[in-house]
Write a protein that holds these residues in place. Structure first.
Motif, short mmCIF file in Angstrom:
data_model
loop_
_atom_site.label_atom_id
_atom_site.label_comp_id
_atom_site.label_asym_id
_atom_site.label_seq_id
_atom_site.Cartn_x
_atom_site.Cartn_y
_atom_site.Cartn_z
N SER A 29 -0.47 -17.71 7.96
CA SER A 29 0.49 -18.20 6.97
C SER A 29 -0.13 -19.21 6.01
CB SER A 29 1.70 -18.81 7.67
OG SER A 29 1.30 -19.90 8.48
N SER A 30 -1.38 -19.57 6.21
CA SER A 30 -2.04 -20.48 5.28
C SER A 30 -2.72 -19.72 4.14
CB SER A 30 -3.07 -21.34 6.01
OG SER A 30 -4.13 -20.55 6.51
N TYR A 31 -2.68 -18.38 4.18
CA TYR A 31 -3.32 -17.57 3.15
C TYR A 31 -2.31 -16.93 2.22
CZ TYR A 31 -6.99 -17.41 6.72
OH TYR A 31 -7.93 -17.72 7.66
N ALA A 32 -2.61 -16.98 0.93
CA ALA A 32 -2.02 -16.01 0.02
C ALA A 32 -2.88 -14.76 0.17
CB ALA A 32 -2.05 -16.53 -1.41
N MET A 33 -2.27 -13.60 0.06
CA MET A 33 -2.98 -12.35 0.31
C MET A 33 -2.94 -11.44 -0.90
SD MET A 33 -4.14 -12.67 3.38
CE MET A 33 -4.68 -10.99 3.69
N GLY A 34 -3.95 -10.62 -1.00
CA GLY A 34 -3.99 -9.68 -2.11
C GLY A 34 -4.60 -8.36 -1.70
N TRP A 35 -4.29 -7.35 -2.48
CA TRP A 35 -4.93 -6.04 -2.37
C TRP A 35 -5.64 -5.75 -3.69
CZ3 TRP A 35 -5.41 -3.06 1.89
CH2 TRP A 35 -4.54 -3.29 2.97
N PHE A 36 -6.84 -5.23 -3.55
CA PHE A 36 -7.63 -4.82 -4.69
C PHE A 36 -8.13 -3.40 -4.42
CE2 PHE A 36 -8.24 -8.85 -6.99
CZ PHE A 36 -7.73 -9.73 -6.06
N ARG A 37 -8.64 -2.76 -5.44
CA ARG A 37 -9.20 -1.44 -5.23
C ARG A 37 -10.42 -1.25 -6.13
NH1 ARG A 37 -4.65 2.63 -7.96
NH2 ARG A 37 -5.22 2.24 -10.15
N GLN A 38 -11.27 -0.32 -5.70
CA GLN A 38 -12.45 -0.01 -6.48
C GLN A 38 -12.68 1.50 -6.43
OE1 GLN A 38 -15.99 -2.22 -5.43
NE2 GLN A 38 -16.91 -1.82 -7.42
N ALA A 39 -12.59 2.10 -7.59
CA ALA A 39 -12.86 3.54 -7.72
C ALA A 39 -14.35 3.75 -7.98
CB ALA A 39 -12.02 4.11 -8.85
N ILE A 50 0.63 -11.46 -2.75
CA ILE A 50 1.82 -12.01 -2.14
C ILE A 50 1.54 -13.45 -1.72
CG2 ILE A 50 1.22 -11.11 0.16
CD1 ILE A 50 4.27 -10.56 0.54
N SER A 51 2.51 -14.30 -1.92
CA SER A 51 2.35 -15.70 -1.55
C SER A 51 2.31 -15.84 -0.03
CB SER A 51 3.50 -16.53 -2.12
OG SER A 51 4.73 -16.10 -1.54
N ARG A 52 1.88 -16.99 0.44
CA ARG A 52 1.71 -17.15 1.88
C ARG A 52 3.03 -17.14 2.62
NH1 ARG A 52 2.00 -22.67 3.39
NH2 ARG A 52 2.04 -24.10 1.63
N THR A 53 4.10 -17.46 1.94
CA THR A 53 5.41 -17.38 2.59
C THR A 53 6.03 -16.00 2.46
OG1 THR A 53 6.60 -18.03 0.60
CG2 THR A 53 5.83 -19.81 2.03
N GLY A 54 5.47 -15.19 1.59
CA GLY A 54 6.03 -13.87 1.33
C GLY A 54 7.14 -13.88 0.30
N GLY A 55 7.44 -15.06 -0.23
CA GLY A 55 8.57 -15.17 -1.14
C GLY A 55 8.31 -14.68 -2.55
N ARG A 56 7.04 -14.59 -2.89
CA ARG A 56 6.70 -14.14 -4.24
C ARG A 56 5.65 -13.06 -4.18
NH1 ARG A 56 5.76 -18.51 -8.77
NH2 ARG A 56 6.11 -16.61 -9.98
N THR A 57 5.81 -12.08 -5.04
CA THR A 57 4.86 -10.99 -5.15
C THR A 57 4.53 -10.74 -6.61
OG1 THR A 57 6.65 -9.35 -5.20
CG2 THR A 57 5.66 -9.83 -3.05
N TYR A 58 3.38 -10.10 -6.80
CA TYR A 58 2.92 -9.84 -8.17
C TYR A 58 2.13 -8.54 -8.16
CZ TYR A 58 0.56 -10.57 -12.65
OH TYR A 58 0.08 -10.43 -13.92
N TYR A 59 2.31 -7.72 -9.19
CA TYR A 59 1.68 -6.41 -9.20
C TYR A 59 0.93 -6.16 -10.50
CZ TYR A 59 4.83 -5.51 -5.31
OH TYR A 59 5.50 -5.58 -4.10
N ALA A 60 -0.13 -5.39 -10.38
CA ALA A 60 -0.76 -4.84 -11.57
C ALA A 60 0.23 -3.87 -12.22
CB ALA A 60 -2.05 -4.11 -11.20
N GLU A 61 0.06 -3.68 -13.50
CA GLU A 61 1.01 -2.84 -14.22
C GLU A 61 1.12 -1.45 -13.62
OE1 GLU A 61 2.76 -4.43 -16.54
OE2 GLU A 61 4.04 -2.65 -16.72
N PHE A 62 -0.01 -0.88 -13.23
CA PHE A 62 0.00 0.49 -12.71
C PHE A 62 0.69 0.58 -11.35
CE2 PHE A 62 -2.97 -0.05 -9.29
CZ PHE A 62 -3.89 -0.99 -9.72
N ALA A 63 0.85 -0.56 -10.68
CA ALA A 63 1.44 -0.56 -9.35
C ALA A 63 2.95 -0.81 -9.36
CB ALA A 63 0.76 -1.61 -8.48
N LYS A 64 3.42 -1.33 -10.45
CA LYS A 64 4.85 -1.69 -10.51
C LYS A 64 5.73 -0.45 -10.34
CE LYS A 64 4.22 -5.76 -13.43
NZ LYS A 64 4.46 -6.35 -14.77
#
Length: 128
Positions: A29-39, A50-64
Motif C-alpha cells: 500500500s506504499s506504492y502507486a502502481m502502473g502498467w506499461f507496455r512495449q511493442a 492507480i494510486s496507492r489507495t486505489g482511489g484514483r486511476t489514470y489511463y492512456a488515451e488508447f486504454a480509456k
C-alpha cells in the motif's frame, strides 16, 4: 520489492485478458502502481496507473473505455483488465511500482522515470 506479472497470452481481436502483478518485499500500500507496455521496435509506453489507495486511476488515451486498472492491497496485487483487444495492443506488458510513502494517497504517475521497480513483463498477443 519484487514484482511478478502474469496473465498474458494469445487472444483473438475483440477478446479479453486480465493481467495480474503480485508484489512482495515491502508494504504494497506504499506504492502507486502502473502498467506499461512495449511493442516490438517501439518504446515503452504508459498504459494505466492507480494510486496507492486505489482511489484514483489514470489511463492512456488508447486504454480509456477498454482497460481497467485495479488493486487489492490485501493480496498485494494490481490488475489490468483488458477488453475489446485489438492487434495493436500486442506487446509485452510490464507492471511497475512507484514508492509513494510520503506522497498523497491520491498520487499516481504516467512517467516511466517515476517508477522505482519493474516486473519482468508478460506477453500479450492479439490476433486479427
Amino acid at each position: 520489492v519484487q514484482l511478478q506479472a502474469f496473465g498474458g497470452g494469445l487472444v483473438q481481436a475483440g477478446g479479453s485478458l486480465r493481467l495480474s502483478c503480485a508484489a512482495s518485499g515491502r508494504t504494497f500500500s506504499s506504492y502507486a502502481m502502473g502498467w506499461f507496455r512495449q511493442a516490438p521496435g517501439k518504446e515503452r509506453e504508459f498504459v494505466a496507473a492507480i494510486s496507492r489507495t486505489g482511489g484514483r486511476t489514470y489511463y492512456a488515451e488508447f486504454a480509456k473505455g477498454r482497460f481497467t486498472i485495479s488493486r487489492d492491497n490485501a493480496k498485494n496485487t494490481v490488475y489490468l483488465r483488458m477488453n475489446s483487444l485489438k492487434p495493436e495492443d500486442t506487446a509485452v506488458y510490464y507492471c511497475a511500482a512507484d514508492v509513494a510513502d510520503f506522497k498523497s494517497g491520491s498520487y499516481y504517475s504516467s512517467r516511466t522515470g517515476d517508477y522505482d521497480y519493474w516486473g519482468q513483463g508478460t506477453e500479450v498477443t492479439v490476433s486479427s
